[in-house]
Motif scaffolding. Sequence first.
Motif, PDB file in Angstrom:
ATOM      1  N   SER A  66      39.954  44.576  27.276  1.00  0.00           N
ATOM      2  CA  SER A  66      41.111  43.681  27.270  1.00  0.00           C
ATOM      3  C   SER A  66      42.402  44.358  27.733  1.00  0.00           C
ATOM      4  CB  SER A  66      41.316  43.095  25.865  1.00  0.00           C
ATOM      5  OG  SER A  66      41.567  44.128  24.925  1.00  0.00           O
ATOM      6  N   ASN A  67      42.340  45.637  28.060  1.00  0.00           N
ATOM      7  CA  ASN A  67      43.515  46.381  28.523  1.00  0.00           C
ATOM      8  C   ASN A  67      43.530  46.420  30.052  1.00  0.00           C
ATOM      9  OD1 ASN A  67      45.545  48.181  29.149  1.00  0.00           O
ATOM     10  ND2 ASN A  67      44.827  49.808  27.801  1.00  0.00           N
ATOM     11  N   PRO A  68      44.457  45.711  30.721  1.00  0.00           N
ATOM     12  CA  PRO A  68      44.455  45.676  32.195  1.00  0.00           C
ATOM     13  C   PRO A  68      44.750  47.018  32.837  1.00  0.00           C
ATOM     14  CG  PRO A  68      46.430  44.620  31.312  1.00  0.00           C
ATOM     15  CD  PRO A  68      45.526  44.891  30.150  1.00  0.00           C
ATOM     16  N   GLN A  69      45.253  47.970  32.078  1.00  0.00           N
ATOM     17  CA  GLN A  69      45.437  49.313  32.613  1.00  0.00           C
ATOM     18  C   GLN A  69      44.127  50.088  32.640  1.00  0.00           C
ATOM     19  OE1 GLN A  69      48.627  50.675  29.961  1.00  0.00           O
ATOM     20  NE2 GLN A  69      50.056  50.504  31.687  1.00  0.00           N
ATOM     21  N   ARG A  70      43.121  49.562  31.925  1.00  0.00           N
ATOM     22  CA  ARG A  70      41.825  50.222  31.892  1.00  0.00           C
ATOM     23  C   ARG A  70      40.764  49.462  32.679  1.00  0.00           C
ATOM     24  NH1 ARG A  70      40.124  53.533  28.259  1.00  0.00           N
ATOM     25  NH2 ARG A  70      38.724  53.988  29.999  1.00  0.00           N
ATOM     26  N   VAL A  71      40.687  48.151  32.481  1.00  0.00           N
ATOM     27  CA  VAL A  71      39.647  47.350  33.133  1.00  0.00           C
ATOM     28  C   VAL A  71      40.288  46.125  33.779  1.00  0.00           C
ATOM     29  CG1 VAL A  71      37.469  46.108  32.841  1.00  0.00           C
ATOM     30  CG2 VAL A  71      37.964  48.089  31.392  1.00  0.00           C
ATOM     31  N   VAL A  72      39.960  45.878  35.030  1.00  0.00           N
ATOM     32  CA  VAL A  72      40.521  44.713  35.729  1.00  0.00           C
ATOM     33  C   VAL A  72      39.503  44.193  36.748  1.00  0.00           C
ATOM     34  CG1 VAL A  72      41.655  46.118  37.505  1.00  0.00           C
ATOM     35  CG2 VAL A  72      42.531  43.833  36.988  1.00  0.00           C
ATOM     36  N   GLY A  73      39.435  42.882  36.862  1.00  0.00           N
ATOM     37  CA  GLY A  73      38.548  42.258  37.823  1.00  0.00           C
ATOM     38  C   GLY A  73      39.344  41.618  38.951  1.00  0.00           C
ATOM     39  N   TYR A  74      38.722  41.506  40.115  1.00  0.00           N
ATOM     40  CA  TYR A  74      39.319  40.822  41.252  1.00  0.00           C
ATOM     41  C   TYR A  74      38.353  39.768  41.761  1.00  0.00           C
ATOM     42  CZ  TYR A  74      43.329  43.906  41.591  1.00  0.00           C
ATOM     43  OH  TYR A  74      44.504  44.556  41.324  1.00  0.00           O
ATOM     44  N   LEU A  75      38.895  38.625  42.135  1.00  0.00           N
ATOM     45  CA  LEU A  75      38.091  37.541  42.678  1.00  0.00           C
ATOM     46  C   LEU A  75      37.912  37.758  44.174  1.00  0.00           C
ATOM     47  CD1 LEU A  75      39.919  34.573  40.898  1.00  0.00           C
ATOM     48  CD2 LEU A  75      37.858  35.781  40.111  1.00  0.00           C
ATOM     49  N   VAL A  76      36.689  37.597  44.654  1.00  0.00           N
ATOM     50  CA  VAL A  76      36.400  37.715  46.086  1.00  0.00           C
ATOM     51  C   VAL A  76      35.876  36.373  46.568  1.00  0.00           C
ATOM     52  CG1 VAL A  76      35.064  38.906  47.868  1.00  0.00           C
ATOM     53  CG2 VAL A  76      35.870  40.170  45.851  1.00  0.00           C
ATOM     54  N   THR A  77      36.478  35.844  47.616  1.00  0.00           N
ATOM     55  CA  THR A  77      36.052  34.560  48.154  1.00  0.00           C
ATOM     56  C   THR A  77      36.301  34.526  49.649  1.00  0.00           C
ATOM     57  OG1 THR A  77      36.293  32.145  47.927  1.00  0.00           O
ATOM     58  CG2 THR A  77      38.301  33.452  47.717  1.00  0.00           C
ATOM     59  N   ASN A  78      35.832  33.486  50.286  1.00  0.00           N
ATOM     60  CA  ASN A  78      36.217  33.178  51.666  1.00  0.00           C
ATOM     61  C   ASN A  78      36.858  31.799  51.642  1.00  0.00           C
ATOM     62  OD1 ASN A  78      33.960  31.412  51.489  1.00  0.00           O
ATOM     63  ND2 ASN A  78      32.604  33.026  52.260  1.00  0.00           N
ATOM     64  N   ASP A  79      37.039  31.187  52.803  1.00  0.00           N
ATOM     65  CA  ASP A  79      37.728  29.893  52.804  1.00  0.00           C
ATOM     66  C   ASP A  79      36.791  28.703  52.605  1.00  0.00           C
ATOM     67  OD1 ASP A  79      36.497  30.020  55.240  1.00  0.00           O
ATOM     68  OD2 ASP A  79      38.331  30.062  56.430  1.00  0.00           O
ATOM     69  N   ASP A  80      35.530  28.966  52.265  1.00  0.00           N
ATOM     70  CA  ASP A  80      34.599  27.893  51.933  1.00  0.00           C
ATOM     71  C   ASP A  80      35.003  27.264  50.604  1.00  0.00           C
ATOM     72  OD1 ASP A  80      31.875  26.523  52.210  1.00  0.00           O
ATOM     73  OD2 ASP A  80      31.715  27.494  50.252  1.00  0.00           O
ATOM     74  N   LEU A  81      35.020  25.941  50.553  1.00  0.00           N
ATOM     75  CA  LEU A  81      35.497  25.246  49.362  1.00  0.00           C
ATOM     76  C   LEU A  81      34.666  25.578  48.125  1.00  0.00           C
ATOM     77  CD1 LEU A  81      36.396  21.700  50.775  1.00  0.00           C
ATOM     78  CD2 LEU A  81      37.932  23.603  50.213  1.00  0.00           C
TER      79      LEU A  81
ATOM     80  N   THR B 194      40.965  40.771  32.348  1.00  0.00           N
ATOM     81  CA  THR B 194      42.114  40.416  33.172  1.00  0.00           C
ATOM     82  C   THR B 194      41.714  40.347  34.639  1.00  0.00           C
ATOM     83  OG1 THR B 194      43.680  41.441  31.652  1.00  0.00           O
ATOM     84  CG2 THR B 194      44.427  41.136  33.916  1.00  0.00           C
ATOM     85  N   ILE B 195      42.132  39.277  35.308  1.00  0.00           N
ATOM     86  CA  ILE B 195      41.927  39.149  36.758  1.00  0.00           C
ATOM     87  C   ILE B 195      43.224  39.546  37.445  1.00  0.00           C
ATOM     88  CG2 ILE B 195      41.468  37.561  38.655  1.00  0.00           C
ATOM     89  CD1 ILE B 195      39.020  38.211  36.956  1.00  0.00           C
ATOM     90  N   GLY B 196      43.136  40.559  38.321  1.00  0.00           N
ATOM     91  CA  GLY B 196      44.333  41.135  38.919  1.00  0.00           C
ATOM     92  C   GLY B 196      44.763  40.524  40.229  1.00  0.00           C
ATOM     93  N   GLY B 197      43.884  39.779  40.905  1.00  0.00           N
ATOM     94  CA  GLY B 197      44.252  39.201  42.185  1.00  0.00           C
ATOM     95  C   GLY B 197      43.042  38.601  42.873  1.00  0.00           C
ATOM     96  N   VAL B 198      43.291  38.086  44.072  1.00  0.00           N
ATOM     97  CA  VAL B 198      42.256  37.421  44.863  1.00  0.00           C
ATOM     98  C   VAL B 198      42.158  38.109  46.218  1.00  0.00           C
ATOM     99  CG1 VAL B 198      41.451  35.228  45.822  1.00  0.00           C
ATOM    100  CG2 VAL B 198      42.837  35.249  43.735  1.00  0.00           C
TER     101      VAL B 198
END
Length: 365
Positions: free
Chosen positions: A210-225, A244-248
């Motif tokens: 739960s600590n974003p300084q230790r563990v963070v996820g990022y979403l990976v996608t393309n432009d497919d709906l 925590t999700i840090g970005g896309v």
Amino acid sequence: MPQILTFLGKGGSGRTTVAIAAAKQQANLGRRVLFVSQDPTPATGILLGVPLADTPQSIGANLEVVSISATVEIERGWEEVKQVEARYLRSPILRNVYGQELAILPGMDSAIALNALRKYDASGKYDVIVYDGSGDMTTLSMAGMPDNLGWYLRRFIAVVEESDLWKTISPIMQPTMAAILTVAWTGESVMSQPIQEATTALAQVQAIISNPQRVVGYLVTNDDLAAVATAKYFWGSAQQSGLTIGGVIINQGDANNAITAEFDPLAVTIVPTRIGTDWQPLVDALPDFSQAVTVPKPMTIDIPNREVRLYLPGFDKTQVKLTQSGPEVTIEAGDRRRNILLPPPLKGSSVTGAKFQAGYLIISF
């Protein structure tokens, strides 16, 4: 203490490619990096240019790679279980069961992967660990596992100790168990020392996740709906798991205004398609992974205002269910359920109101 990065997205979105590029980026910055794969097929090894093994191997400056093998890890873990048992029982009963005999049941691979990550995290050898798991709800279930197991320990032990049956047999059980266990019986709890150790260990792992300084996820996608909708669903579900999700990261596509709006306030990064063995353009386009601490936290507790705020993007009030049974509050969103153990100032308080506002579920006490 290393930072752990992981990536979530629909299959075929280029999640593994982005994860490898992230490992290369961090290694180029002079950080000691371990890339951890849970893919049993040779596909990840082909992308890396080297077959993966169940022990870390160096493939370049500051970069090591390893594959988590469930069968190997369960053998190693089983030996640890037997050692723990031997600490408490005068006549261990598991010594004649061998790790090589154990089959991998559904869900065990997630627990095995989490334990392997815990060991690599505690080794002190790495500054960054890039975990390339399934990247879907299985990864999120793994992230939520310490919290869920902790709940089972807290609630079921409490139920047993409050039962009439336990109160009846407790006077007999105490001297009996004291004779079996290698530790002195203290208190009225069922095997209180090992259970307390397990509860503490689970709480420590959950605090790391739960600590974003230790563990963070990022979403990976393309432009497919469908890929965009899947990534957004993973975003809300990750919050329920305390991750925590840090970005896309948009791979093999373009970020139009509609896609960017779907993930507001997350930063959206577009990366180019990897061509052949040239990773550098992709590596250079990746975001600064240290900025994840600026994104909304999955949960905040405001004791002065007697509020708990959960950030649940991708869900609306019709998809969220709140219940309170005993000392904990349970939140259901999608297919994820989260139990919130209230801090002492709020413990025992009843929910007086709840509202859904700008992606936040705000619970008042």
